[in-house]
Write an enzyme that holds these catalytic residues in place. Sequence first.
Site, PDB file in Angstrom:
ATOM      1  N   TYR A 141     -11.500 -32.794   2.631  1.00  0.00           N
ATOM      2  CA  TYR A 141     -11.081 -32.336   1.305  1.00  0.00           C
ATOM      3  C   TYR A 141     -12.261 -31.864   0.459  1.00  0.00           C
ATOM      4  O   TYR A 141     -12.089 -31.041  -0.437  1.00  0.00           O
ATOM      5  CB  TYR A 141     -10.342 -33.451   0.559  1.00  0.00           C
ATOM      6  CG  TYR A 141      -8.884 -33.522   0.912  1.00  0.00           C
ATOM      7  CD1 TYR A 141      -8.479 -33.891   2.191  1.00  0.00           C
ATOM      8  CD2 TYR A 141      -7.907 -33.214  -0.027  1.00  0.00           C
ATOM      9  CE1 TYR A 141      -7.139 -33.953   2.514  1.00  0.00           C
ATOM     10  CE2 TYR A 141      -6.561 -33.272   0.285  1.00  0.00           C
ATOM     11  CZ  TYR A 141      -6.179 -33.640   1.556  1.00  0.00           C
ATOM     12  OH  TYR A 141      -4.854 -33.695   1.874  1.00  0.00           O
ATOM     13  N   LYS A 191      -9.526 -41.004  15.006  1.00  0.00           N
ATOM     14  CA  LYS A 191      -9.401 -40.146  16.196  1.00  0.00           C
ATOM     15  C   LYS A 191     -10.741 -40.243  16.927  1.00  0.00           C
ATOM     16  O   LYS A 191     -11.452 -39.254  17.150  1.00  0.00           O
ATOM     17  CB  LYS A 191      -9.071 -38.709  15.754  1.00  0.00           C
ATOM     18  CG  LYS A 191      -8.766 -37.747  16.887  1.00  0.00           C
ATOM     19  CD  LYS A 191      -7.428 -38.017  17.579  1.00  0.00           C
ATOM     20  CE  LYS A 191      -7.241 -37.090  18.765  1.00  0.00           C
ATOM     21  NZ  LYS A 191      -6.095 -37.466  19.615  1.00  0.00           N
ATOM     22  N   ASP A 223      -2.768 -40.020  16.468  1.00  0.00           N
ATOM     23  CA  ASP A 223      -1.571 -39.440  17.095  1.00  0.00           C
ATOM     24  C   ASP A 223      -0.599 -40.546  17.509  1.00  0.00           C
ATOM     25  O   ASP A 223       0.615 -40.455  17.273  1.00  0.00           O
ATOM     26  CB  ASP A 223      -1.944 -38.516  18.268  1.00  0.00           C
ATOM     27  CG  ASP A 223      -2.925 -39.131  19.249  1.00  0.00           C
ATOM     28  OD1 ASP A 223      -3.489 -40.204  18.944  1.00  0.00           O
ATOM     29  OD2 ASP A 223      -3.138 -38.539  20.334  1.00  0.00           O
ATOM     30  N   ASP A 247      -3.263 -38.458   4.225  1.00  0.00           N
ATOM     31  CA  ASP A 247      -2.347 -37.507   3.590  1.00  0.00           C
ATOM     32  C   ASP A 247      -1.123 -37.297   4.475  1.00  0.00           C
ATOM     33  O   ASP A 247       0.024 -37.353   4.019  1.00  0.00           O
ATOM     34  CB  ASP A 247      -3.081 -36.177   3.356  1.00  0.00           C
ATOM     35  CG  ASP A 247      -2.169 -35.130   2.741  1.00  0.00           C
ATOM     36  OD1 ASP A 247      -1.476 -35.464   1.767  1.00  0.00           O
ATOM     37  OD2 ASP A 247      -2.144 -33.992   3.255  1.00  0.00           O
ATOM     38  N   ASP A 251       2.979 -39.125   4.109  1.00  0.00           N
ATOM     39  CA  ASP A 251       4.246 -38.390   3.972  1.00  0.00           C
ATOM     40  C   ASP A 251       5.232 -38.812   5.061  1.00  0.00           C
ATOM     41  O   ASP A 251       6.427 -38.961   4.815  1.00  0.00           O
ATOM     42  CB  ASP A 251       4.021 -36.873   4.069  1.00  0.00           C
ATOM     43  CG  ASP A 251       3.786 -36.235   2.701  1.00  0.00           C
ATOM     44  OD1 ASP A 251       3.395 -36.970   1.768  1.00  0.00           O
ATOM     45  OD2 ASP A 251       3.992 -35.009   2.566  1.00  0.00           O
TER      46      ASP A 251
HETATM   47  C1  IPM Z   1      -1.107 -35.734  -1.982  1.00  0.00           C
HETATM   48  C2  IPM Z   1      -0.945 -34.232  -2.012  1.00  0.00           C
HETATM   49  C3  IPM Z   1      -2.295 -33.611  -2.328  1.00  0.00           C
HETATM   50  C4  IPM Z   1      -3.251 -34.030  -1.226  1.00  0.00           C
HETATM   51  C5  IPM Z   1      -2.247 -32.091  -2.479  1.00  0.00           C
HETATM   52  C6  IPM Z   1      -1.254 -31.669  -3.529  1.00  0.00           C
HETATM   53  C7  IPM Z   1      -3.601 -31.532  -2.784  1.00  0.00           C
HETATM   54  O1  IPM Z   1      -0.424 -33.784  -0.806  1.00  0.00           O
HETATM   55  O2  IPM Z   1      -1.451 -36.330  -3.024  1.00  0.00           O
HETATM   56  O3  IPM Z   1      -0.880 -36.326  -0.929  1.00  0.00           O
HETATM   57  O4  IPM Z   1      -3.305 -33.383  -0.172  1.00  0.00           O
HETATM   58  O5  IPM Z   1      -3.953 -35.026  -1.415  1.00  0.00           O
HETATM   59 MG    MG Z   2       0.096 -35.284   0.546  1.00  0.00          MG
END
Ligand code: IPM
Ligand code: MG
Length: 364
Positions: A141, A191, A223, A247, A251
């Site tokens: 990042y 990884k 993975d 990240d 999700d």
């Molecule tokens: C999160 C989001 C952010 C990230 C994006 C919006 C930059 O996906 O907070 O997880 O990748 O950190």
């Molecule tokens: Mg995210």
Amino acid sequence: MNLSICLLPGDGIGPEVVAEAAKVLRAVADRKGYTLELREALLGGCAIDATGEALPAATTVACQAADAVLLGAVGGPKWSDPKAPVRPEQGLLGIRKALGLFANLRPVKVYDALIDASSLKPEVVHGVDMLIVRELTGGAYFGQPQGRSGNPPNRQAVDTTPYTEAEIARLMRMAFELARARRRKVTSVDKANVLATSRLWREVAHEVAVDYPDVQFEDVLVDACSMYLIRTPRNYDVIATENLFGDILSDEAAMLAGSMGMLPSASLGEALNQYGFRRGLYEPIHGSAPDIAGRAIANPLATILSAAMMLRWSFGLNMEADSIERAVEGTLADGLRCKDIASPGATILGTPAMGDAIVERLWR
Ligand code: IPM
Ligand code: MG
């Protein structure tokens, strides 16, 4: 106590959900006789419109002056052209870096009342209660060099994933400390079979683990972890990992719970506030949902739960945080839902009515 909080409502449904969390914080403060000092600042698309920058300097100053920050969401189609010189996401990454928020805590808890909201079988997700601890200020990042060069047919791009021993160690320590207050298990995700940063990560993680003999510790490759997360998610307690893996995995893990509308997060730094707790930025993990913005139908529960995390981690108000979390469970158990998590037979509430429902149940 004087709770000094900077609000960053942001874009889309951000202002609507932050307003409900502020309502709940006010109810807590009134009841306990605390003063609540709320200041608003601009971040994301609204900041670009007003100042040309996604993170105006005044916003950084306002966040640094507060004990904690509550963020709604940033972004939307209006600002999403990938070629635009400034993008709302830069505001989010910028404030994380500016405040030194190195640890992103993302709890994933499956509520019994919402078990059917998950796309996975109830017997797989029942009882899931994990905490993803994602490193937030390092890795790809922020690594340099980053960028692109050349023209067709010779275009190139590069990203860099740097990690220092110190960055890895502080994140792992945080994970182990958090595990001590939970089920005492840490899974470090990397990884290491391919990446040099991951091999360093694994080495340092093991060194830190020695100081926590009371906590069960394991490494898993990223993975494989993504597979286990949907196969046997109950096995996880605390998952600690680097920025990009965190990240993606967070999700995926969010979907165990069915709706993004329920999941809060905390981003903590080393700096302490006037009460000796970590300064933090608290936000729902969902986005700005521009398609439903302004219609008062967004689910504010993730932001309200983020406010609960704030009371716990930045103010040490554990009882008050528990009250909010219990109020959310009670509201769900009573069959009240926002549209995103509505099941047949549920009573559907708009955004402000859901905020009111939580306030009503706070001290029951
Ligand atoms: C999160 C989001 C952010 C990230 C994006 C919006 C930059 O996906 O907070 O997880 O990748 O950190
Ligand atoms: Mg995210």
